[in-house]
Scaffold this active site. Structure first.
Site, PDB file in Angstrom:
ATOM      1  CB  VAL B 169       1.304   9.351  -3.449  1.00  0.00           C
ATOM      2  CG1 VAL B 169       0.449   8.895  -4.613  1.00  0.00           C
ATOM      3  CG2 VAL B 169       1.874  10.733  -3.723  1.00  0.00           C
ATOM      4  N   PRO B 170      -1.469   7.960  -1.649  1.00  0.00           N
ATOM      5  CG  PRO B 170      -3.738   8.431  -1.465  1.00  0.00           C
ATOM      6  CD  PRO B 170      -2.445   9.033  -1.928  1.00  0.00           C
ATOM      7  CB  CYS B 171      -0.031   3.271  -3.649  1.00  0.00           C
ATOM      8  SG  CYS B 171       1.279   2.995  -2.466  1.00  0.00           S
ATOM      9  CG  HIS B 172      -2.499   3.351   2.035  1.00  0.00           C
ATOM     10  ND1 HIS B 172      -1.702   4.465   1.899  1.00  0.00           N
ATOM     11  CD2 HIS B 172      -3.627   3.765   2.659  1.00  0.00           C
ATOM     12  CE1 HIS B 172      -2.309   5.517   2.431  1.00  0.00           C
ATOM     13  NE2 HIS B 172      -3.486   5.126   2.897  1.00  0.00           N
TER      14      HIS B 172
END
Lengths: 170, 201
Positions: B169-172
């Site tokens: 889950v691309p919180c970056h």
């Protein structure tokens, strides 16, 4: 106190439970008993009282599994003269990491062979006290009978083992 | 090496092999009988060793080495179940997709996810993160607006920092409005590496 992930329990106690299963059942049935023990333990683990003696708990389960294995195999005479070859494991163990391969320790193990010559009760008293580290009071609960009787069984078993070892090394 | 010593090490190696084989057998039996509540494995990646954990419902936790895997497992034991075993079988797909992602060959993850470790507003943030496309970024305030609370910029920061499934889950992809990367569960270097990886692909 927090509950450890079961993986930690397997790593910490797996080797001791395997030694106990081998001493009580011999190498062939030990692996089945180990698997049954840890599967049952995993099932029951969330309900285990915090602060319980995990080793004693596992050994108790293993003891029951050993009884099951014995029942399944029918009544066996105490093996004297002929010692079974512990070769049953080599089949599904090929190519495991660090496996010394054929001729390694898959061979006859003198300790297990000697344990086989002891009466069941002596073998179990020895295994639960010396291999699993249970007190004689705990061993007495597992085997029935008195603490003193269990102490004597373990001592008798140990004496017999020592005499066998002496004979062999001559 | 003296013969006895060599025998001893051989015996130990054989013992390890037996225990390893028994562990695999236990994990399989536990999964088959429905008592393996959390399976985990550890995979090597350019951002260090990632711990992947899954319930029967799906991937539930991805953690960086800097989070201390043992501590992460202890939290999983407490919050989900102590019936936890290292069982790479359940994570084969996840591990393969992580590999592909770091090789630049995968742009989105196609895995069942178990979002039980996040709830409420944080969960809605985590769910919205999946809409930020590969290679693009969004600011914390834009994500706050997406999640329906334009004022909750700090809360978005917290939700990203506590995302149970980083990388997947691309919180970056959430960055500061001044263009700097901002904080990250795996450390700022890991965040930069992921952003660079996606920019290069």
């Amino acid at each position: 106190m927090e509950v450890k992930p079961f993986e930690t329990i397997v790593r910490e106690h797996g080797p001791a439970v395997l030694r106990v299963c081998r001493a009580v059942l011999g190498p062939q049935d030990a692996e089945d008993a180990w698997s049954e023990t840890f599967l049952a333990a995993l099932r029951a683990y969330p309900a285990l009282a915090p602060g319980a003696n995990i080793q004693a708990w596992l050994v108790t389960i293993a003891k029951h599994k050993a009884i099951d294995v014995h029942r399944a195999a029918g009544r066996r005479p105490v093996p004297l003269g002929e010692l079974p070859e512990p070769s049953g494991r080599s089949g599904h163990q090929t190519g495991g990491p660090g496996n010394p391969g054929p001729g390694g320790t898959e061979n006859f193990n003198p300790l297990w062979a000697a344990l086989k010559t002891l009466p069941q009760r002596q073998r179990e008293a020895l295994a639960y006290h010396h291999l699993a580290g249970l007190s004689y009071a705990e061993v007495a609960v597992l085997l029935g009978g008195t603490e003193a009787a269990c102490r004597r069984s373990a001592a008798d078993g140990m004496k017999k083992l020592r005499s066998l070892n002496l004979e062999e090394s001559r | 090496m003296p013969h006895e010593l060599q025998l001893l090490t051989e015996q130990e190696a054989a013992e390890d092999a037996v225990l390893q084989h028994l562990h695999v057998r236990l994990a399989a039996a536990a999964a088959d009988t429905g008592v393996l509540d959390v399976a985990y494995t550890v995979v090597g990646t350019p951002v260090g060793e990632l711990l992947l954990a899954a319930t029967p419902a799906g991937l539930v936790r991805v953690s960086f080495a800097c989070e201390d895997h043992d501590a992460v497992l202890a939290v999983l034991a407490e919050r989900i179940s102590p019936r936890i075993l290292k069982a790479p079988d359940r994570l084969q797909q996840a591990a393969a997709q992580i590999d592909e992602y770091f090789a630049g060959a995968r742009r989105s993850f196609d895995l069942p996810l178990d979002l039980r470790l996040t709830a409420g507003f944080r969960r809605s943030v985590v769910e919205n993160l999946r809409n930020i496309g590969y290679g693009s970024t969004a600011t914390y305030s834009a994500v706050a607006a997406l999640a329906g609370s334009p004022g909750a910029v700090r809360a978005v920061g917290t939700a990203c920092a506590l995302n149970p499934l980083p990388v997947v889950v691309p919180c970056h992809r959430v960055v500061r409005s001044d263009g700097s990367t901002g904080g990250y569960r795996g450390g700022p270097a890991a965040k930069r590496l992921l952003l660079n990886l996606e920019a290069a692909a």
